[in-house]
Motif scaffolding. Structure first.
Motif, PDB file in Angstrom:
ATOM      1  N   LEU A   1       0.822  -1.210   0.000  1.00 55.52           N
ATOM      2  CA  LEU A   1       0.000   0.000   0.000  1.00 55.52           C
ATOM      3  C   LEU A   1       0.859   1.265   0.000  1.00 55.52           C
ATOM      4  CD1 LEU A   1      -2.836   1.264   0.210  1.00 55.52           C
ATOM      5  CD2 LEU A   1      -2.643   1.054   2.698  1.00 55.52           C
TER       6      LEU A   1
ATOM      7  N   LEU B   1      -2.046  -4.865   0.117  1.00 50.35           N
ATOM      8  CA  LEU B   1      -3.435  -4.952  -0.344  1.00 50.35           C
ATOM      9  C   LEU B   1      -3.589  -6.165  -1.242  1.00 50.35           C
ATOM     10  CD1 LEU B   1      -4.854  -1.465  -1.403  1.00 50.35           C
ATOM     11  CD2 LEU B   1      -5.180  -2.709   0.727  1.00 50.35           C
TER      12      LEU B   1
ATOM     13  N   PRO C   1     -10.716  -4.376  -2.275  1.00 48.65           N
ATOM     14  CA  PRO C   1      -9.362  -4.677  -1.798  1.00 48.65           C
ATOM     15  C   PRO C   1      -9.334  -4.840  -0.277  1.00 48.65           C
ATOM     16  CG  PRO C   1      -9.558  -2.377  -2.458  1.00 48.65           C
ATOM     17  CD  PRO C   1     -10.813  -3.045  -2.888  1.00 48.65           C
TER      18      PRO C   1
ATOM     19  N   ALA D   1      -6.823  -5.125   3.247  1.00 46.47           N
ATOM     20  CA  ALA D   1      -5.523  -4.775   3.802  1.00 46.47           C
ATOM     21  C   ALA D   1      -5.027  -5.886   4.719  1.00 46.47           C
ATOM     22  CB  ALA D   1      -5.618  -3.464   4.578  1.00 46.47           C
TER      23      ALA D   1
ATOM     24  N   ALA E   1     -10.725  -0.495   1.912  1.00 45.43           N
ATOM     25  CA  ALA E   1      -9.378   0.049   1.736  1.00 45.43           C
ATOM     26  C   ALA E   1      -9.308   0.835   0.428  1.00 45.43           C
ATOM     27  CB  ALA E   1      -8.355  -1.082   1.741  1.00 45.43           C
TER      28      ALA E   1
ATOM     29  N   ASP F   1      -8.439   2.136  -3.041  1.00 45.72           N
ATOM     30  CA  ASP F   1      -7.967   1.435  -4.235  1.00 45.72           C
ATOM     31  C   ASP F   1      -7.307   2.444  -5.161  1.00 45.72           C
ATOM     32  OD1 ASP F   1      -7.725   0.084  -6.715  1.00 45.72           O
ATOM     33  OD2 ASP F   1      -9.364  -1.258  -6.167  1.00 45.72           O
TER      34      ASP F   1
END
Length: 286
Positions: free
Chosen positions: A34, A55, A63, A65, A146, A148
């Motif tokens: 990430l 990710l 997505p 993490a 998360a 993207d």
């Protein structure tokens, strides 16, 4: 859209295709670092804090993490004896999360039987998004899933004429609409409220949430349910469409320079869930 969900290039519902002589595998997973600090909060306590998050982009999913175990607070995870099997990534151990005097069952997981080609995920923990209080990048809350890096929104002015009709009634007519291009989706056209006959719009209860645009309000037009919507307090990043109105071309007649618009592949959107404990006031003041 993201890399692997909705109509993204690694999604099973993608609208484009890879120009290769041989078909790609049915499922393609993609993992990448990430390169942002990410934190997790549960019942008022920080339980994970890392600048080394990976990710995972998995077909048809948002997505996710994955945190190095060393960056998860000691004593937070319990259990791990419940094991399921992931079709691509092998055995998966599930953990309860305990912090702040509260427990959440099956709220975290770790792949314990990874194939050699997926070593990036070894020793990493993922947390169920809705089971946590919130996820943060630095000090800013990240909403919905998360972030993207493959999602993009562009908004453009146009002088083309957009008209909306419900039967013989002109609901909207504008020579200054804007078009919103969002990765993987068909264009969406927005009209200033001054160019809309608001008497034709009947507000309906219920809102949906977009992590990139904010809360959407909906309107019926005659017998056409939820035929229009508006981000009345759109996020600053997309503030140009704030309080403008967009219309569903399969529920009312929408024409652009006299040509009727129709639903296109990729126009339907899968709604996002709302994070646990997230209220509309917080969304509006993001």
């Amino acid at each position: 859209m993201g890399l692997s969900w909705q109509q993204g290039p690694l999604s099973p519902t993608r609208i484009g295709r890879f120009l290769t002589p041989e078909p790609l595998p049915e499922r393609l997973l993609f993992a990448e670092r990430l390169r942002r600090r990410m934190r997790v909060r549960f019942h008022g306590e920080w339980i994970a804090d890392s600048e080394d998050v990976v990710l995972l982009h998995e077909p048809g999913r948002y997505p996710v993490a994955y945190f190095p175990r060393a960056d998860v607070r000691a004593g937070v995870l319990t259990g791990g004896d419940r094991v399921t099997h992931h079709k691509d990534l092998g055995d998966t151990a599930w953990y309860a999360v305990h912090a702040g005097g509260a427990d959440a069952e099956r709220a975290a997981w770790e792949f314990t039987g990874l194939p050699d080609h997926a070593s990036e995920l070894a020793g990493r923990i993922a947390f169920a998004w809705r089971a946590m209080d919130a996820f943060y990048e630095e000090d800013e809350r990240i909403l919905g899933h998360a972030a993207d890096a493959y999602h993009r929104i562009d908004i453009r002015n146009t002088s083309r004429t957009l008209e909306v009709r419900s039967g013989d009634r002109v609901v909207a007519r504008s020579e200054r609409p804007v078009v919103l291009y969002e990765s993987g989706f068909a264009p969406r056209w927005y009209v200033p409220r001054a160019d809309v006959d608001e008497k034709a719009l009947t507000p309906v209860e219920g809102q949906t949430f977009c992590p990139f645009k904010g809360l959407a309000d909906y309107y019926d037009i005659g017998d056409a349910e939820k035929a229009a919507w508006s981000y009345r307090e759109a996020y600053p990043e997309v503030g140009r469409v704030g309080d403008m109105v967009s219309f569903e071309p399969d529920r009312v007649e929408v024409t652009l320079d006299g040509k009727r618009l129709a639903m296109e592949p990729g126009q339907q959107v899968t709604p996002h869930g709302i994070d646990r404990g997230l209220d509309t006031d917080e969304l509006r003041t993001r």
